[in-house]
Enzyme design. Structure first.
Site, mmCIF file in Angstrom:
data_model
loop_
_atom_site.group_PDB
_atom_site.id
_atom_site.type_symbol
_atom_site.label_atom_id
_atom_site.label_comp_id
_atom_site.label_asym_id
_atom_site.label_seq_id
_atom_site.Cartn_x
_atom_site.Cartn_y
_atom_site.Cartn_z
ATOM 1 N N HIS A 58 0.765 -1.213 -0.455
ATOM 2 C CA HIS A 58 0.137 -0.217 0.384
ATOM 3 C C HIS A 58 1.093 1.496 -0.497
ATOM 4 O O HIS A 58 0.371 2.192 0.661
ATOM 5 C CB HIS A 58 -0.729 -0.061 1.075
ATOM 6 C CG HIS A 58 -1.924 -1.229 1.140
ATOM 7 N ND1 HIS A 58 -2.506 -1.747 0.462
ATOM 8 C CD2 HIS A 58 -1.542 -2.048 2.269
ATOM 9 C CE1 HIS A 58 -3.520 -2.438 0.594
ATOM 10 N NE2 HIS A 58 -3.417 -2.977 1.829
ATOM 11 N N HIS A 220 -7.870 -4.457 -1.439
ATOM 12 C CA HIS A 220 -7.024 -5.763 -2.028
ATOM 13 C C HIS A 220 -8.169 -6.513 -3.033
ATOM 14 O O HIS A 220 -7.502 -7.817 -2.686
ATOM 15 C CB HIS A 220 -7.198 -7.000 -0.465
ATOM 16 C CG HIS A 220 -6.583 -6.028 0.531
ATOM 17 N ND1 HIS A 220 -7.161 -5.961 1.456
ATOM 18 C CD2 HIS A 220 -5.402 -5.427 1.032
ATOM 19 C CE1 HIS A 220 -6.854 -5.235 2.807
ATOM 20 N NE2 HIS A 220 -5.407 -5.561 2.109
#
Length: 333
Positions: A58, A220
């Site tokens: 991330h 995700h």
């Protein structure tokens, strides 16, 4: 899907190693655990510690937000996976200055379990811990089940306000209160245009047709609320904003902070086109943009797409948002 890596099983360790070497004036790795990073600058005694963390992939989250005005330490997990309790505990012990530590993390089962276990272990070390869970993604659960929602890009504003509150000398319970208020006042929603791939597999984590987008896609690759033919930036921004504004009471004359966040491979050009529409819609509704942020703040490897976040502000949160920050991946003066 091409990647500049060495051994796929070593990408997280090699990333951390490179990050610490590149930003040694900001962060250092603890000898006790190589997934535990803390600020390299001395923090004041009596200051509440801010600990963030989550899965790798991330970037610039979460490592990039350790620095003055934001987090004091970070626990780093595998790609899209929670850090285990051990690195969380080591960071906790390192950043506790006698006033306790606030854990900030997203609403994912692994994070909830592992940060909770770390908090229990910290209590055995006589360290007080408060936990605040980000849950800003309006697409992931109905409004009446907000406690089930995922944390996505809106977590950035939780780090921002909690870090400021700690700097201002707020006590542990009040730092946590500010962070929870920020989460309560924050809504986000994203759109996915293309998949990412994990280094270990090299295969897409989900599949979209060439002309297809997924509205409400998670960070995700979790399913969104619908798949549809790709639309214009204006229409996509309108749809995301409609979902956000129907979920939170923001009235004419209110102040908000806005984040248009890229998911990893979306050009800034497209993000600014999205922000242009967001600004126009909010202006027409009489909603004031107090501050705006556009760029890659919480990504998903090389995923294509973007998210929009609004946080409704009061005077206290404005003070927190305005506080200066100096981190490797985010500076605000």
């Amino acid at each position: 899907m091409k990647k500049l890596i060495n051994n796929p099983d070593h990408v997280v360790e090699e990333m951390i190693d490179g990050y610490v070497k590149a930003h040694s004036s900001y962060v250092k790795r603890l000898e006790e655990n190589d997934r535990s990073l803390v600020t390299s600058k001395e923090t004041a005694e009596g200051k509440v510690g801010i600990l963030i963390g989550g899965g790798s992939g991330h970037e610039p989250a979460f490592m990039g937000y350790v620095g003055a005005g934001m987090a004091d330490g970070v626990a780093v997990g595998n790609i899209f996976a929670s850090p285990p309790p051990a690195p969380i505990l080591e960071v906790t012990k390192a950043i506790d200055k006698g006033a306790g530590v606030v854990y900030l993390y997203g609403n994912y089962a692994g994070d909830v379990m592992n940060f909770g276990m770390a908090a229990d272990l910290a209590a055995m070390e006589d360290i007080q811990v408060e936990m605040v869970i980000g849950s800003d993604d309006v697409a992931s659960a109905p409004k009446e089940e907000k406690e089930k929602r995922r944390g996505i890009a809106g977590e950035f504003f939780i780090y921002k306000t909690a870090g400021a509150a700690a700097d201002f000398g707020y006590k542990l319970e009040d730092v946590a209160r500010v962070a929870r208020k920020t989460n309560d006042n924050t809504r986000s929603m994203g759109v996915g245009l293309s998949s990412c791939s994990l280094p270990q597999t090299g295969k897409p984590s989900f599949v979209l047709d060439e002309n297809e987008m997924e509205v409400g896609l998670g960070h995700h690759g979790e399913p969104g609320i619908r798949k549809a033919p790709i639309d214009t930036a204006d229409n996509v921004a309108d749809e995301l904003l409609n979902h956000i504004l129907s979920d939170i009471e923001i009235n004419e004359g209110d102040d908000v902070v806005v984040l248009v966040n890229g998911l990893g491979s979306t050009p800034r050009m497209e993000l600014y086109i999205m922000f242009r529409r967001v600004e126009k819609v909010l202006k027409e509704k009489g909603i004031n943009i107090y501050r705006s942020y556009v760029g890659d703040y919480i990504t998903s490897l090389e995923m294509g797409g973007a998210s929009i976040t609004l946080t409704k502000l009061d005077d206290e949160l404005k003070k927190m948002i305005d506080h200066p920050v100096d981190c490797p991946m985010f500076v605000q003066r």
